[in-house]
Design a protein around this motif. Structure first.
Motif, PDB file in Angstrom:
ATOM      1  N   GLY A 158     -21.363   2.939  -4.653  1.00 26.90           N
ATOM      2  CA  GLY A 158     -20.215   3.688  -4.632  1.00 26.90           C
ATOM      3  C   GLY A 158     -19.091   3.411  -3.743  1.00 26.90           C
ATOM      4  N   ALA A 159     -19.540   3.021  -2.519  1.00 28.80           N
ATOM      5  CA  ALA A 159     -18.445   2.573  -1.222  1.00 28.80           C
ATOM      6  C   ALA A 159     -17.817   1.274  -1.706  1.00 28.80           C
ATOM      7  CB  ALA A 159     -19.203   2.275  -0.084  1.00 28.80           C
ATOM      8  N   ALA A 160     -18.282   0.464  -2.903  1.00 34.63           N
ATOM      9  CA  ALA A 160     -17.751  -0.750  -3.317  1.00 34.63           C
ATOM     10  C   ALA A 160     -16.433  -0.442  -4.293  1.00 34.63           C
ATOM     11  CB  ALA A 160     -18.485  -1.719  -3.905  1.00 34.63           C
ATOM     12  N   GLY A 161     -16.558   0.766  -4.675  1.00 38.34           N
ATOM     13  CA  GLY A 161     -15.730   1.126  -5.825  1.00 38.34           C
ATOM     14  C   GLY A 161     -14.202   1.094  -5.534  1.00 38.34           C
ATOM     15  N   PRO A 162     -13.647   1.063  -4.330  1.00 38.41           N
ATOM     16  CA  PRO A 162     -12.127   1.129  -4.149  1.00 38.41           C
ATOM     17  C   PRO A 162     -11.669  -0.455  -4.703  1.00 38.41           C
ATOM     18  CG  PRO A 162     -13.075   2.096  -2.243  1.00 38.41           C
ATOM     19  CD  PRO A 162     -14.174   1.867  -2.978  1.00 38.41           C
ATOM     20  N   ILE A 163     -12.308  -1.388  -4.214  1.00 39.53           N
ATOM     21  CA  ILE A 163     -11.660  -2.822  -4.680  1.00 39.53           C
ATOM     22  C   ILE A 163     -12.138  -2.986  -5.873  1.00 39.53           C
ATOM     23  CG2 ILE A 163     -12.400  -5.065  -4.259  1.00 39.53           C
ATOM     24  CD1 ILE A 163     -10.771  -3.668  -1.996  1.00 39.53           C
ATOM     25  N   ALA A 164     -13.276  -2.595  -6.562  1.00 36.05           N
ATOM     26  CA  ALA A 164     -13.714  -2.722  -8.004  1.00 36.05           C
ATOM     27  C   ALA A 164     -12.546  -1.947  -8.889  1.00 36.05           C
ATOM     28  CB  ALA A 164     -15.256  -2.112  -8.418  1.00 36.05           C
ATOM     29  N   MET A 165     -12.034  -0.762  -8.682  1.00 36.74           N
ATOM     30  CA  MET A 165     -11.433  -0.262  -9.271  1.00 36.74           C
ATOM     31  C   MET A 165      -9.794  -0.559  -9.126  1.00 36.74           C
ATOM     32  SD  MET A 165     -12.895   3.758  -9.579  1.00 36.74           S
ATOM     33  CE  MET A 165     -11.415   4.156 -10.680  1.00 36.74           C
ATOM     34  N   ALA A 166      -9.427  -0.916  -7.824  1.00 30.83           N
ATOM     35  CA  ALA A 166      -7.918  -0.824  -7.440  1.00 30.83           C
ATOM     36  C   ALA A 166      -7.477  -2.321  -7.475  1.00 30.83           C
ATOM     37  CB  ALA A 166      -7.855   0.038  -6.242  1.00 30.83           C
ATOM     38  N   ALA A 167      -8.311  -3.199  -7.442  1.00 32.76           N
ATOM     39  CA  ALA A 167      -7.729  -4.600  -7.113  1.00 32.76           C
ATOM     40  C   ALA A 167      -7.000  -5.306  -8.617  1.00 32.76           C
ATOM     41  CB  ALA A 167      -8.745  -5.258  -6.623  1.00 32.76           C
ATOM     42  N   PRO A 168      -7.369  -4.798  -9.796  1.00 29.36           N
ATOM     43  CA  PRO A 168      -6.853  -5.771 -10.752  1.00 29.36           C
ATOM     44  C   PRO A 168      -5.287  -5.969 -10.712  1.00 29.36           C
ATOM     45  CG  PRO A 168      -8.423  -4.298 -11.819  1.00 29.36           C
ATOM     46  CD  PRO A 168      -8.421  -3.778 -10.044  1.00 29.36           C
ATOM     47  N   PRO A 169      -4.533  -4.923 -10.396  1.00 28.93           N
ATOM     48  CA  PRO A 169      -2.911  -5.060 -10.421  1.00 28.93           C
ATOM     49  C   PRO A 169      -2.798  -6.199  -9.011  1.00 28.93           C
ATOM     50  CG  PRO A 169      -3.449  -2.977 -10.496  1.00 28.93           C
ATOM     51  CD  PRO A 169      -4.689  -3.493 -10.221  1.00 28.93           C
ATOM     52  N   VAL A 170      -3.669  -6.190  -7.887  1.00 39.06           N
ATOM     53  CA  VAL A 170      -3.423  -7.028  -7.290  1.00 39.06           C
ATOM     54  C   VAL A 170      -3.748  -8.572  -7.606  1.00 39.06           C
ATOM     55  CG1 VAL A 170      -4.137  -7.776  -4.609  1.00 39.06           C
ATOM     56  CG2 VAL A 170      -4.278  -5.493  -5.291  1.00 39.06           C
ATOM     57  N   ILE A 171      -4.674  -8.786  -8.277  1.00 36.08           N
ATOM     58  CA  ILE A 171      -5.190  -9.961  -8.898  1.00 36.08           C
ATOM     59  C   ILE A 171      -3.884 -10.535  -9.683  1.00 36.08           C
ATOM     60  CG2 ILE A 171      -6.607 -11.269 -10.454  1.00 36.08           C
ATOM     61  CD1 ILE A 171      -8.068 -10.793  -8.198  1.00 36.08           C
ATOM     62  N   SER A 172      -3.575  -9.564 -10.561  1.00 32.33           N
ATOM     63  CA  SER A 172      -2.210  -9.791 -11.395  1.00 32.33           C
ATOM     64  C   SER A 172      -1.107 -10.390 -10.707  1.00 32.33           C
ATOM     65  CB  SER A 172      -1.978  -8.773 -12.481  1.00 32.33           C
ATOM     66  OG  SER A 172      -1.292  -7.643 -11.868  1.00 32.33           O
ATOM     67  N   ALA A 173      -0.836  -9.552  -9.461  1.00 33.55           N
ATOM     68  CA  ALA A 173       0.366  -9.850  -8.901  1.00 33.55           C
ATOM     69  C   ALA A 173       0.193 -11.214  -8.210  1.00 33.55           C
ATOM     70  CB  ALA A 173       0.689  -8.597  -7.864  1.00 33.55           C
ATOM     71  N   VAL A 174      -0.826 -11.378  -7.669  1.00 34.63           N
ATOM     72  CA  VAL A 174      -1.100 -12.772  -6.690  1.00 34.63           C
ATOM     73  C   VAL A 174      -1.127 -14.210  -7.599  1.00 34.63           C
ATOM     74  CG1 VAL A 174      -2.565 -13.964  -5.069  1.00 34.63           C
ATOM     75  CG2 VAL A 174      -2.041 -11.337  -4.828  1.00 34.63           C
ATOM     76  N   TRP A 175      -1.985 -13.942  -8.633  1.00 32.92           N
ATOM     77  CA  TRP A 175      -2.193 -15.188  -9.542  1.00 32.92           C
ATOM     78  C   TRP A 175      -1.475 -15.426 -10.813  1.00 32.92           C
ATOM     79  CZ3 TRP A 175      -5.347 -18.993  -8.310  1.00 32.92           C
ATOM     80  CH2 TRP A 175      -6.188 -18.877  -7.075  1.00 32.92           C
ATOM     81  N   PHE A 176      -0.700 -14.348 -11.393  1.00 29.88           N
ATOM     82  CA  PHE A 176      -0.280 -14.307 -12.751  1.00 29.88           C
ATOM     83  C   PHE A 176       1.255 -14.102 -12.977  1.00 29.88           C
ATOM     84  CE2 PHE A 176      -4.619 -13.771 -13.607  1.00 29.88           C
ATOM     85  CZ  PHE A 176      -5.029 -14.143 -14.673  1.00 29.88           C
ATOM     86  N   PRO A 177       1.868 -14.729 -13.664  1.00 30.94           N
ATOM     87  CA  PRO A 177       3.424 -14.767 -13.778  1.00 30.94           C
ATOM     88  C   PRO A 177       3.675 -13.287 -14.473  1.00 30.94           C
ATOM     89  CG  PRO A 177       2.486 -16.087 -15.584  1.00 30.94           C
ATOM     90  CD  PRO A 177       1.372 -15.821 -14.710  1.00 30.94           C
ATOM     91  N   PRO A 178       5.029 -12.663 -14.310  1.00 34.33           N
ATOM     92  CA  PRO A 178       5.232 -11.457 -14.937  1.00 34.33           C
ATOM     93  C   PRO A 178       5.052 -11.171 -16.239  1.00 34.33           C
ATOM     94  CG  PRO A 178       7.328 -12.347 -13.777  1.00 34.33           C
ATOM     95  CD  PRO A 178       6.036 -13.540 -13.989  1.00 34.33           C
ATOM     96  N   ASN A 179       5.175 -12.030 -17.201  1.00 36.00           N
ATOM     97  CA  ASN A 179       4.646 -11.858 -18.678  1.00 36.00           C
ATOM     98  C   ASN A 179       3.252 -11.860 -18.816  1.00 36.00           C
ATOM     99  OD1 ASN A 179       4.336 -14.546 -18.270  1.00 36.00           O
ATOM    100  ND2 ASN A 179       5.343 -15.060 -20.036  1.00 36.00           N
ATOM    101  N   GLU A 180       2.383 -11.951 -17.844  1.00 37.41           N
ATOM    102  CA  GLU A 180       0.970 -11.890 -17.941  1.00 37.41           C
ATOM    103  C   GLU A 180       0.314 -10.702 -17.293  1.00 37.41           C
ATOM    104  OE1 GLU A 180      -0.709 -15.738 -17.355  1.00 37.41           O
ATOM    105  OE2 GLU A 180       0.201 -16.659 -19.211  1.00 37.41           O
TER     106      GLU A 180
END
Length: 514
Positions: A158-180
């Motif tokens: 359960g302690a690993a939950g914050p990164i498992a749940m909250a990081a997808p928008p960080v992945i998209s902001a760091v690696w993906f262009p706006p239209n993706e």
């Protein structure tokens, strides 16, 4: 710490202002909702999109899905756990409760880590917690040790939950262009809930289900709801003691072996994902995929404090926390909820699994539409909540025998209700980032998902009350989704981050690199 907040791009000439390290914001006290801060763009800004972004997304999604899957171990095999370990409903609920409990404890630390240390260290340390937690669950299969080791393992998972749940928008902001970005978040979320939903199938397939064959009145076919007291779980349902029920020692040993085999499988899988992340999982690409990816976000504590004065964010956080916090935890104990209706553990597992699969597909389709028809996230979310509310109303009425009930109706109402509300999650993540920019995506979604887990913890806490029964859960789910509809109507959209990227069309012709 400060060096971790430097932008991805540095100016190539000393005489040029380092415009990528900050955003010019309106004066304090002025209205900023929907206003785009002034950003000066260098003409020689180097924007690149890397094909390896899909690999990063896949590895992260496997990590996040593993966290959800191993957390969801015990609900689908609750009957077998009752037979082997003598656990009751409160014991199983506590194992599920460790998800939101540990989340609330670790959320602040991991939100800080992802903002200051980056994706690699945050994800690696979280995956290590999962692997260690799964390993603890393999230590013993006999009482009382198994109770302690399994609870300790669930706590670390359960302690690993914050990164498992909250990081997808960080992945998209760091690696993906706006239209993706929304599509990326949906793909990650979809694969995550798919692997979580696999727990509904893998567990019951690997672990023999306790049949309690000598129990009188134990039925496996669907019963009309009038066969049971609507507010009482029958004695033959999982978790509740029935003195007339017995199970042979041979069956119990078979169930014990099945449970331990499941523990070993999940431990081996978690080690494999940890190794995969160790081999290659960088904190960011060499060059940013868009303008806002190169702009520094607010420092963690500054952004954290500013979130509390952002009323629109808290409207959205309340929607996510109340609706998804309740719905997802309700789904994790679906077999308990459907037991009074004569639905077996395996059949409840398939309902949960089909709901998960349809949610994966729907979230991807809706997210792609949201990327194509940009700046309409609120209306997509609102439409999905209206659909979900309608089908959860039908489900609650069917369970209460107010309208006709059948197995088919239970399948349809649960699957479509859960599909609609889960399809809205990636949109809520991206909407929260737009509402709070330039606060970091990790900070924003860390707080957002903390509210979600708080809602789930309250729901599961009520379930631990002795003799609470199950009918209240159906009306709670309906109320949780329904109350969010007027909140969404009140929400004011703002697309500051998107507008910054959209204001630089000449940079959208990007080179795609390996």
């Amino acid at each position: 710490m400060d060096e971790q907040k430097t932008p991805l791009l540095q100016p190539k000439h000393d005489e040029i202002n380092p415009v990528y390290s900050s955003v010019d914001r309106p004066p304090a006290g002025s209205s900023t909702l929907g206003a785009t801060p002034e950003v000066v763009i260098e003409s020689d800004m180097d924007i690149k999109v890397y094909r390896r972004r899909w690999y990063i997304l896949l590895v992260y999604s496997l990590f996040a899905g593993t966290q959800g899957g191993v957390w969801n171990t015990w609900g689908p095999i609750s009957t077998s756990a009752y037979d082997v370990f003598g656990w009751g409903s409160s014991d199983i609920s506590l194992l599920t409760d460790w998800g939101p409990i540990s989340y609330l404890i670790s959320a602040g630390f991991f939100s800080w880590m992802i903002e200051t240390k980056g994706l690699r260290w945050a994800c690696l340390s979280s995956m290590l917690l999962i692997a260690v937690g799964c390993g603890l669950r393999c230590i013993s299969s006999t009482l009382p040790a198994v109770t302690w080791t399994v609870n300790a393992g669930q706590c670390l998972i359960g302690a690993a939950g914050p990164i498992a749940m909250a990081a997808p928008p960080v992945i998209s902001a760091v690696w993906f262009p706006p239209n993706e970005r929304t599509t990326c978040t949906a793909m990650s979320y979809g694969l995550t809930i798919f692997l979580t939903g696999m727990g509904f199938i893998v567990g019951p397939l690997l672990v023999p289900q306790g049949t309690n064959s000598t129990c009188s009145g134990n039925h496996t076919h669907h019963k009309n709801v009038t066969d049971f007291d609507l507010y009482e779980i029958p004695e033959t349902a999982p978790f509740w003691d029935n003195n007339n029920c017995t199970n042979s020692s041979g069956n119990i040993e078979e169930e014990r072996n099945g449970i331990m085999f499941l523990m070993y499988v999940e431990f081996g899988w978690s080690l494999a994902i940890l190794l995969l992340m160790l081999v290659y999982f960088p904190k960011k690409p060499p060059r940013p995929p868009c303008v806002t990816a190169s702009l520094a976000r607010e420092k963690f504590w500054t952004g954290f404090k500013k979130l509390f004065s952002n009323g629109q964010f808290w409207l959205l956080a309340l929607v996510y926390g109340v609706a998804l916090g309740v719905v997802n935890c309700w789904a994790s104990v679906l077999d308990v909820n459907l037991a009074p209706l004569g639905i077996s553990e395996m059949e409840a597992g398939f309902i949960g699994f089909y709901s998960t699969c349809s949610g994966c597909v729907a979230s991807l389709i809706v997210a792609r539409c949201a990327d194509l028809f940009s700046k309409h996230l609120k209306w997509f979310i609102l439409s999905l909540f209206v659909i979900s509310c309608g089908f959860f109303t039908w489900f609650a009425l069917a369970c209460a025998a107010i309208v006709p009930s059948s197995t088919a109706i239970l399948y349809v109402t649960v699957i479509i209700g859960m599909t609609a509300v889960n399809a809205a999650v990636p949109l809520i993540f991206e909407m929260s980032c737009e509402l709070t920019y330039p606060i970091g995506e990790g900070t924003t979604n860390g707080v957002l998902t903390t509210v979600n887990n708080l809602g789930g913890l309250i729901f599961l806490g009520v379930l631990m009350i002795p003799d609470i029964h199950t009918m209240w859960m159906n009306w709670t789910v309906l109320g949780a989704v329904g109350i969010c509809i007027p909140l969404l109507v009140l929400l004011q959209e703002s697309y500051v981050r998107f507008n910054i990227d959209a204001s630089t069309p000449n940079l959208h012709e990007r080179k795609t690199l390996q």
